[in-house]
Design an enzyme around this catalytic site. Sequence first.
Site: not given
Length: 286
Positions: A35, A54, A102, A149, A181, A205
């Site tokens: 995301y 990114r 799955r 991310k 972070e 990140l």
Amino acid sequence: MKEKQIIFLNGEFLDKNEAKISVFDRGFIFGDGIYEVVPIIKSNLVDREEFWERFLRSLKAIELEFPYEKSEFESILKELILKNSLKEGGVYIQVTRGVASREFAFVKGLKPTIMAFVFECKVLENEFKDKGIKIISVSDLRWKRRDIKSTSLLAQCYAKNLAYKAKADEAFMIENGKVNEGSSASAFIIKDKTLITKPLSNEILSGIRRKNILSFAKELGLKINERAFSMSEVYAADEVFISAATFLILPVIKADDKLINGGKIGEFVPKLRQKYIEKIMKEAES
């Protein structure tokens, strides 16, 4: 954050109450997706180039193909902003591998699920910019590819919940005695006119605002030291701050119930924030 009514999902603009995905979507089953969040100022996307850098890097890291060209997808996001009459806030974008039985291994040939929504928030006039925030320190429980991310954010949610229980606003995530972070932000300290922040690696990140902040710091006469720092250094810092898409830069005035700089906002954080505002305002008006 207040989400607006119209969302984009798999090529369509829909009312958020009518949008549906399969229960077999790998994003739902495995968190198999990535995301991004991009600020919106004056109905325009800002930090666009940094976002694309990114975004594409995260997609590549998990072998996920994106079916849109840059210009095409930006047009979709602009239409989404227009349909919601949004002036200031952000856009949340999520891409998952798609729908499949799955199976743990990456399934090839799937059509990715692509979703985006916009939300309203005060990016420029955040309520904490002049009074600062409080943080606590927590153990970093995340996986080892934090540079991606990923939508798998349970550890970050856990850390943020600990902060809220402690009546704090954010959590600094600690590993091997050092700060990585924040749970949803990049972390910085300033000591003796030196800006200190952890160097880029798979342990953190790559914050979109980070590169610009380092550049602005140099313009303000600060030295740069990219290294890990401890919470003891946080407590003794002249200034501490965090950065993220929805608020740009916010000062930290208290960490683990210890006042930073006597609880006062320092000299450089407001200057860095102002420089960032000037940068995105130029983008929004261009």
